[in-house]
Design an enzyme around this catalytic site. Sequence first.
Site, PDB file in Angstrom:
ATOM      1  CE  LYS A  22      43.571  27.800  33.674  1.00 29.06           C
ATOM      2  NZ  LYS A  22      43.209  26.522  34.487  1.00 29.06           N
ATOM      3  NE  ARG A  91      45.251  23.265  30.762  1.00 29.33           N
ATOM      4  CZ  ARG A  91      44.449  22.351  31.339  1.00 29.33           C
ATOM      5  NH1 ARG A  91      43.491  22.384  32.012  1.00 29.33           N
ATOM      6  NH2 ARG A  91      44.956  20.976  30.998  1.00 29.33           N
ATOM      7  N   GLY A 100      35.372  25.973  35.361  1.00 29.24           N
ATOM      8  CA  GLY A 100      34.516  25.328  34.293  1.00 29.24           C
ATOM      9  C   GLY A 100      33.633  26.435  33.537  1.00 29.24           C
ATOM     10  CG  MET A 102      35.174  31.827  30.678  1.00 33.49           C
ATOM     11  SD  MET A 102      36.477  33.290  30.799  1.00 33.49           S
ATOM     12  CE  MET A 102      37.541  32.909  32.432  1.00 33.49           C
ATOM     13  NE  ARG A 335      41.004  26.412  41.299  1.00 36.45           N
ATOM     14  CZ  ARG A 335      40.202  26.115  40.261  1.00 36.45           C
ATOM     15  NH1 ARG A 335      40.251  26.987  39.092  1.00 36.45           N
ATOM     16  NH2 ARG A 335      39.410  24.924  40.331  1.00 36.45           N
ATOM     17  CG  HIS A 451      31.166  21.625  36.668  1.00 36.02           C
ATOM     18  ND1 HIS A 451      29.918  21.613  37.012  1.00 36.02           N
ATOM     19  CD2 HIS A 451      31.635  22.788  36.271  1.00 36.02           C
ATOM     20  CE1 HIS A 451      29.486  22.953  36.585  1.00 36.02           C
ATOM     21  NE2 HIS A 451      30.680  23.562  36.203  1.00 36.02           N
ATOM     22  NE  ARG A 571      10.771  47.147  61.153  1.00 33.08           N
ATOM     23  CZ  ARG A 571      11.759  46.497  61.407  1.00 33.08           C
ATOM     24  NH1 ARG A 571      11.977  45.670  62.321  1.00 33.08           N
ATOM     25  NH2 ARG A 571      12.878  46.269  60.658  1.00 33.08           N
ATOM     26  NE  ARG A 626       9.684  52.977  62.237  1.00 36.63           N
ATOM     27  CZ  ARG A 626       9.872  52.400  61.158  1.00 36.63           C
ATOM     28  NH1 ARG A 626      10.668  52.326  60.302  1.00 36.63           N
ATOM     29  NH2 ARG A 626       8.985  51.210  60.893  1.00 36.63           N
ATOM     30  CD  GLU A 759      12.063  57.153  56.991  1.00 37.38           C
ATOM     31  OE1 GLU A 759      11.902  56.096  56.546  1.00 37.38           O
ATOM     32  OE2 GLU A 759      11.692  57.388  58.220  1.00 37.38           O
ATOM     33  CB  SER A 778      18.418  56.078  62.850  1.00 44.01           C
ATOM     34  OG  SER A 778      18.527  54.364  62.489  1.00 44.01           O
ATOM     35  CB  THR A 781      19.336  52.081  53.923  1.00 45.06           C
ATOM     36  OG1 THR A 781      19.187  50.805  54.571  1.00 45.06           O
ATOM     37  CG2 THR A 781      20.536  52.847  54.495  1.00 45.06           C
ATOM     38  CG  ASN A 782      14.594  49.123  54.313  1.00 51.65           C
ATOM     39  OD1 ASN A 782      15.880  48.696  53.960  1.00 51.65           O
ATOM     40  ND2 ASN A 782      14.192  48.296  55.293  1.00 51.65           N
ATOM     41  CG  ASP A 783      10.752  54.127  53.325  1.00 53.10           C
ATOM     42  OD1 ASP A 783      10.247  53.349  52.627  1.00 53.10           O
ATOM     43  OD2 ASP A 783       9.981  54.814  54.514  1.00 53.10           O
ATOM     44  CB  CYS A 846      17.757  51.223  61.671  1.00 54.28           C
ATOM     45  SG  CYS A 846      16.598  52.611  60.941  1.00 54.28           S
ATOM     46  CE1 TYR A 866      22.089  52.464  65.016  1.00 54.35           C
ATOM     47  CE2 TYR A 866      23.205  54.302  65.866  1.00 54.35           C
ATOM     48  CZ  TYR A 866      22.121  53.828  65.442  1.00 54.35           C
ATOM     49  OH  TYR A 866      20.894  54.245  65.457  1.00 54.35           O
TER      50      TYR A 866
END
Length: 895
Positions: A22, A91, A100, A102, A335, A451, A571, A626, A759, A778, A781-783, A846, A866
């Site tokens: 602001k 303000r 809204g 703060m 803004r 708001h 899979r 896989r 993994e 590959s 990233t889950n495991d 993956c 990738y």
Amino acid sequence: MSRYVYDFHEGGRDLAGLLGGKGANLAEMTRLGLPVPPGFIVSTEACRAFLATGEEPAGLSAEVSRHLSALEASAGRLLGQADDPLLVSVRSGARFSMPGMMETVLDIGLNDDSVLGLAKVSGSERFAWDSYRRLVQMYGSTVMGVDPTLFEEAMTLLKEAREAPDDVHLDAGDLAWLVETYKRLIRDETGRDFPQSPAQQLQQAILAVFGSWNAERARLYRRREHIPEDLGTAVTVQRMVFGNLGADSGSGVAFTRDPATGRPGLYGDYLANAQGEDVVAGVRNAVPLAELERLDPRSYRRLRDHAQTLERHYRDLCDIEFTIERGTLWMLQTRVGKRTAEAAFAIAAELVEEGLISADEALARVGGDGLARLMFPRFDTGATGAPLTHGIPASPGAAVGAAVFDSAEAVRRAAAGERVVLVREETTPDDLPGMVAAQAVLTGRGGKTSHAAVVARGMGKVCVCGAQDITVHPEARRFTTRDGTVVEEGAVLSVDGSTGDVYAGAVALVPSATVRYLETGEQAGSAVAAVARALEHADHVRRLEVRANADNPEDAARARRFGAQGIGLCRTEHMFLGERRKLVEEMILARTDADRERALAALLPLQRRDFTGILEAMDGLPVTIRLLDPPLHEFLPDRMALAVRVAAAEAAGGEPDPRDVELLDAVNRMHEDNPMLGLRGVRLGLVVPGLVAMQVRAIAEAVVERTRAGGRPRAEIMVPLVGAVEELRLARAEVSRVLAEVGEESGADVRCPIGTMIELPRAALTAGPIAEEAEFFSFGTNDLTQTTWGFSRDDVEAAFFSAYLDKGVFAASPFETLDRSGVGRLVRIAVEEGRAARPGLETGVCGEHGGDPESIHFFHGAGLDYVSCSPFRVPVARLEAGRAALDGVEAGDTR
């Protein structure tokens, strides 16, 4: 000694980190020569110092006094002087917009003496007492901690007694009575009097605004919008100008383009005889901004000209707050405006056409989350009857849920898994938790700048505002329509934020125009055309390839239509479900090698057919398959259900089904307390004879079949859950042996790259030796997230993730957005050491993070080749991969 306070003429928009959004933008408008009431800014550094100690920073009061003296000198009046008082507003203003969330205090400087002077100099007793009651109300709740509903109840009772439809119909005597009532409320609730000292009012208001940075609603908003907790807020102190001086005064909010659709033109709301907070709060229904052209043509023309100046200067949609004081226009804020996803794409494309920004900047201004929202289904309006009510379409989309009438109920029902629509006469910042929990927001009052509208657009929530023919009865938990229809809490509503229509019951959904374009290439509408241009440019500039996770030909074909450049994860375990489960059971229950081989032989042609279909759908593109990953007992019936059936048969004096007994024995034999860390992945292939050979043969024979049919199959074989290079070496030898066998039998050259999933932390930390045996990595990233954190995803998300998010342990779930410092570091180590051992090693991801916009930027920076994600996330990943390549491009922040 630190400096904490800056005049408007000392700043600019490039100092948003120091002066807040602001303050920085007020300074920028001042530099542009626009009519901005003068003032000064207390910096975010002062806020951070206050939050660290809980005390006013040393020297701050003296600095504020010096800047206030300069403001008084320019105005020719003193703060709160009795005969002609200077009044100021205080303000909040964080670096990133938090609408809204703060606090604000207006009309500081009024007291029992100066209110009389203001009445005399303005010529309006009503105006003076209206301003004073606003100050006492705001100060009482913001600074002194009085429950704001107590002030609202007093106002409501007074309006009822006077039979006044709104506060405008209260006279000076009513408002003077209200001031005394408010002051008495403060004394009763706090044991202290409302302060009569203007200097005390100013000092305490500044500190209260600092403290509001840590208000619960502000913290919730920051967590949702991923705004850092340590930024703090600046405070703007500005000379008051008054929109509540009569019919020739007023306040409004304007957008330089429609924030819902992106269409050019001046859009917004105007409220005569009102201060700015009235417009945002929706206390009365404003008129469309176009009506201002009739009421005050001169002010409208000036506003339009200033808006054009700002849009060209900021090169983006601008959100403007303004006040007209007896025919004089003042600019109070600007803004870069929040906009819907549809508007974001349309505006970016139009600004390119107008030559204001480049295609790179346009891409940087749109996002994958917005594109995902545009892919959501829409209502099938051809299958609906007349709407229950109609309001202003404030934030588009289609949402269905049960009506609820307060924030707490919305949160409670949503936590229980129910979809809800929050219905309010108007929302306040305290409704934020309910807005987050709800699928949609419906209000009886307010417009596109209220708001509810501003916050809903920022969050991507469906919102319809200003449905004037409904009356909301929150105490009775219902609303009624003008024709007498009663809608009780729990009744299902369908809210169309694109048209403003609200229907009773659940309306059927149809695919969005964006999905139709992705499926067919049909560009219907400017927003879809804008999406097409953004994706085309993203594909042109991105380095990361985008592949899809797909397990059947149908998903593979859809992914290709959506722009996937291959399959990053197929899979094979999904191919063992349904009717094929019986064959897997036979393999597991086999007592001899011959029995096992028969079961595997029965599975072979089924797997081959699946692989052939997927390779055909992705002809010419890589398909990473896989090998079987989950524990085998997952393909057997539930252990508890089997035990109950066997026990029940025995208790009844009969013989249990021999098949149940055999299955229960196998389940018990294979039971593991922690199966995700047990016999699965490569371990399974090494201890179950023939399993890997069957799967590899099916892949190889599918490659041969597609090659003979004139195709260009590009199958890749991925070994899961490798933790030691010896495991991969053994698995690779088996895979290579079978590929060679099929090649010799068919006379074809069957070459399939052999790689592994990374993994496990150990795999990442020993990536160099593993890369000597792997042709590609590959990242699963889950495991990798589970094993790095020591989390079991199935257990912990419901158990304590919400608490961790509330307490700031996470900014986001590590299963949704990659943990860069932990899991991300392992990814970087594996990429670096893997490529050191095997130059040119192909690397991808993956896991589900492959479709997460923020994570994609990390993967680009980490040097992966990738990302792979579900088919419907492919367009999102394409867009974000392009944006990741432009991370250095300066662009407006539209959070």
